[in-house]
Design a protein around this motif. Structure first.
Motif, PDB file in Angstrom:
ATOM      1  N   ASP A  58       0.789  -1.212   0.024  1.00 56.92           N
ATOM      2  CA  ASP A  58       0.104  -0.121   0.157  1.00 56.92           C
ATOM      3  C   ASP A  58       0.598   1.297  -0.007  1.00 56.92           C
ATOM      4  O   ASP A  58       0.318   2.385   0.001  1.00 56.92           O
ATOM      5  CB  ASP A  58      -1.008  -0.092   1.116  1.00 56.92           C
ATOM      6  N   GLY A  59       2.281   0.960  -0.062  1.00 49.30           N
ATOM      7  CA  GLY A  59       3.086   2.155  -0.023  1.00 49.30           C
ATOM      8  C   GLY A  59       3.753   2.629   1.229  1.00 49.30           C
ATOM      9  O   GLY A  59       4.638   3.536   1.227  1.00 49.30           O
ATOM     10  N   SER A  60       3.241   2.033   2.118  1.00 46.45           N
ATOM     11  CA  SER A  60       3.668   2.550   3.532  1.00 46.45           C
ATOM     12  C   SER A  60       4.869   1.762   3.926  1.00 46.45           C
ATOM     13  O   SER A  60       5.366   0.663   3.167  1.00 46.45           O
ATOM     14  CB  SER A  60       2.709   2.049   4.790  1.00 46.45           C
ATOM     15  N   ARG A  61       5.764   2.454   4.656  1.00 43.91           N
ATOM     16  CA  ARG A  61       7.209   1.863   5.031  1.00 43.91           C
ATOM     17  C   ARG A  61       7.246   0.996   6.353  1.00 43.91           C
ATOM     18  O   ARG A  61       6.770   1.438   7.238  1.00 43.91           O
ATOM     19  CB  ARG A  61       8.046   2.990   5.002  1.00 43.91           C
ATOM     20  N   ALA A  62       7.885  -0.033   6.182  1.00 46.10           N
ATOM     21  CA  ALA A  62       7.759  -0.898   7.259  1.00 46.10           C
ATOM     22  C   ALA A  62       9.035  -0.828   8.046  1.00 46.10           C
ATOM     23  O   ALA A  62       9.939  -0.821   7.361  1.00 46.10           O
ATOM     24  CB  ALA A  62       7.424  -2.463   6.775  1.00 46.10           C
ATOM     25  N   LYS A  63       9.207  -0.630   9.423  1.00 41.66           N
ATOM     26  CA  LYS A  63      10.277  -0.577  10.216  1.00 41.66           C
ATOM     27  C   LYS A  63      11.304  -1.991   9.987  1.00 41.66           C
ATOM     28  O   LYS A  63      12.554  -1.785  10.056  1.00 41.66           O
ATOM     29  CB  LYS A  63       9.985  -0.411  11.508  1.00 41.66           C
ATOM     30  N   ILE A 113      26.145 -12.327   8.800  1.00 43.46           N
ATOM     31  CA  ILE A 113      26.251 -11.112   8.338  1.00 43.46           C
ATOM     32  C   ILE A 113      25.109 -10.477   9.148  1.00 43.46           C
ATOM     33  O   ILE A 113      24.133 -10.943   9.938  1.00 43.46           O
ATOM     34  CB  ILE A 113      25.728 -10.967   6.923  1.00 43.46           C
ATOM     35  N   THR A 114      25.209  -8.990   9.144  1.00 44.41           N
ATOM     36  CA  THR A 114      24.161  -8.143   9.869  1.00 44.41           C
ATOM     37  C   THR A 114      23.495  -7.026   8.651  1.00 44.41           C
ATOM     38  O   THR A 114      24.206  -6.804   7.941  1.00 44.41           O
ATOM     39  CB  THR A 114      25.069  -7.138  10.827  1.00 44.41           C
ATOM     40  N   ILE A 115      22.184  -6.916   8.972  1.00 45.02           N
ATOM     41  CA  ILE A 115      21.432  -6.185   8.192  1.00 45.02           C
ATOM     42  C   ILE A 115      20.718  -5.007   8.933  1.00 45.02           C
ATOM     43  O   ILE A 115      20.130  -5.220   9.936  1.00 45.02           O
ATOM     44  CB  ILE A 115      20.196  -6.978   7.473  1.00 45.02           C
ATOM     45  N   GLU A 116      20.957  -3.768   8.290  1.00 44.50           N
ATOM     46  CA  GLU A 116      20.472  -2.768   9.041  1.00 44.50           C
ATOM     47  C   GLU A 116      18.934  -2.433   8.367  1.00 44.50           C
ATOM     48  O   GLU A 116      18.762  -2.482   7.345  1.00 44.50           O
ATOM     49  CB  GLU A 116      20.975  -1.291   8.700  1.00 44.50           C
ATOM     50  N   THR A 117      17.930  -2.157   9.385  1.00 42.06           N
ATOM     51  CA  THR A 117      16.694  -1.857   8.970  1.00 42.06           C
ATOM     52  C   THR A 117      16.195  -0.439   9.595  1.00 42.06           C
ATOM     53  O   THR A 117      17.009   0.023  10.375  1.00 42.06           O
ATOM     54  CB  THR A 117      15.449  -2.976   9.619  1.00 42.06           C
ATOM     55  N   ASP A 118      15.058  -0.178   9.500  1.00 42.93           N
ATOM     56  CA  ASP A 118      14.616   1.080  10.020  1.00 42.93           C
ATOM     57  C   ASP A 118      14.472   0.906  11.536  1.00 42.93           C
ATOM     58  O   ASP A 118      14.484   1.979  12.344  1.00 42.93           O
ATOM     59  CB  ASP A 118      13.108   1.444   9.442  1.00 42.93           C
ATOM     60  N   SER A 119      14.640  -0.381  12.094  1.00 39.76           N
ATOM     61  CA  SER A 119      14.265  -0.676  13.345  1.00 39.76           C
ATOM     62  C   SER A 119      15.570  -0.731  14.085  1.00 39.76           C
ATOM     63  O   SER A 119      15.712  -0.211  15.223  1.00 39.76           O
ATOM     64  CB  SER A 119      13.235  -1.761  13.583  1.00 39.76           C
ATOM     65  N   ASN A 120      16.297  -1.560  13.545  1.00 46.28           N
ATOM     66  CA  ASN A 120      17.801  -2.055  14.307  1.00 46.28           C
ATOM     67  C   ASN A 120      18.640  -2.721  13.362  1.00 46.28           C
ATOM     68  O   ASN A 120      18.499  -2.710  12.057  1.00 46.28           O
ATOM     69  CB  ASN A 120      17.169  -3.224  15.606  1.00 46.28           C
ATOM     70  N   VAL A 121      19.346  -3.259  13.902  1.00 45.87           N
ATOM     71  CA  VAL A 121      20.258  -4.366  13.209  1.00 45.87           C
ATOM     72  C   VAL A 121      20.403  -5.414  13.440  1.00 45.87           C
ATOM     73  O   VAL A 121      20.399  -5.981  14.683  1.00 45.87           O
ATOM     74  CB  VAL A 121      21.993  -3.649  13.262  1.00 45.87           C
ATOM     75  N   SER A 122      20.071  -6.587  12.538  1.00 39.31           N
ATOM     76  CA  SER A 122      19.387  -7.961  12.828  1.00 39.31           C
ATOM     77  C   SER A 122      20.681  -8.629  12.325  1.00 39.31           C
ATOM     78  O   SER A 122      21.434  -8.285  11.257  1.00 39.31           O
ATOM     79  CB  SER A 122      18.415  -8.064  11.889  1.00 39.31           C
TER      80      SER A 122
END
Length: 282
Positions: free
Chosen positions: A69-74, A98-107
């Motif tokens: 729907d165009g919204s951005r997920a954290k 490996i580490t992945i940066e998201t809008d919420s944290n680093v996983s």
């Protein structure tokens, strides 16, 4: 028209289109508008959203997620595993983790051959965001009342970097689909209807904000397991099978109280979508 190269991947019924900008400059686009059009099943490529893969200054890689729907997920548990599978395929995931940066944290992602596991970190209470769930948590720390046409329901209010309400029931989940949508929109959360089968199995149906009723939601499944562990309904430190409409996801509450999610991913196709940037929003 702007050509957009994509790769479509799937896991337990969740489908995302990955746009890779690791080796080339990120296109200057309205990605929210792009997400609406490229995922349209009639005029685009059916998917739950798009994931933009980028270099990161905080982690090995960065991903940005837009729902259909165009919204951005954290953040997105299944999306993280799909990115891991994609990086394996392009030989950018040759190390143990490996580490992945998201809008919420680093996983943190690990893999055993092509089986991807994502460490989603702690579950936190939405009532007290500074309160991570633990085996010592009290129900009142994370559970609140919500009004519904059926009366007052109790919802476990949990953050996995994005917000979730977990609602327990022994009834058929399909009976509550309209109410799940209403709760999701009123509270701006992902809603999970949860049934405990036994101490190692859960049945979960999710209404995901930005996507609607979904085949699977990895972070909602993690919130469900965190809730069930805190309530002593399932076993900590053991693999929990969460039965979702799209298939089974395997989660564990580990010794550090982190939620780990494991499952298989599949590459579906790749191609080029031609985006008319001046299209009006739906």
């Amino acid at each position: 028209m702007q050509p957009i190269f994509f790769t479509k991947l799937s896991t337990i019924g969740n489908n995302y289109l990955i746009l890779n900008y690791l080796e080339q400059p990120e296109l200057s686009l309205d990605y929210a508008n792009l997400a609406k059009h490229i995922t349209n099943p009639r005029t685009g490529i059916l998917a739950d959203g798009i994931i933009i893969l980028l270099p990161s200054e905080l982690a090995d890689f960065k991903m940005i997620i837009y729902n259909r729907d165009g919204s951005r997920a954290k953040t997105c548990g299944n999306g993280l595993r799909l990115i891991g599978h994609y990086l394996l395929e392009i030989e950018r995931f040759n190390q143990p983790q490996i580490t992945i940066e998201t809008d919420s944290n680093v996983s943190i992602l690990t893999h055993e051959e092509d089986l991807i596991t994502v460490d989603l970190g702690f579950a936190h209470s939405l009532i007290d965001p500074c309160h991570p769930l633990s085996l010592k948590s009290q129900v009142t720390d994370y559970c609140g009342d919500i009004e519904t046409p059926y009366g007052i329901w109790q919802a476990d209010m949990i953050s996995m970097g994005n917000p979730h309400f977990i609602i327990y029931t022994d009834d058929d989940h399909e009976a509550f689909e309209e109410e799940m949508e209403r709760i999701s929109k009123n509270y701006d959360v992902n809603v999970g209807m949860l049934t405990v089968i036994n101490p190692n199995e859960l049945l979960l149906t999710t209404y995901e904000r930005g996507s609607g009723l979904t085949s699977a939601c990895g972070t909602n499944a993690a919130a469900a397991v965190a809730s069930a562990v805190a309530r002593r309904q399932v076993n900590p430190y053991e693999l929990i099978t969460v039965h979702l409409p799209g298939g089974d996801l395997y989660l564990k509450w580990n010794e550090e109280a982190h939620l780990l999610a494991t499952g298989h991913c599949t590459k579906i196709c790749c191609g080029t979508y031609f985006f008319e940037g001046e299209k009006k929003d739906f």
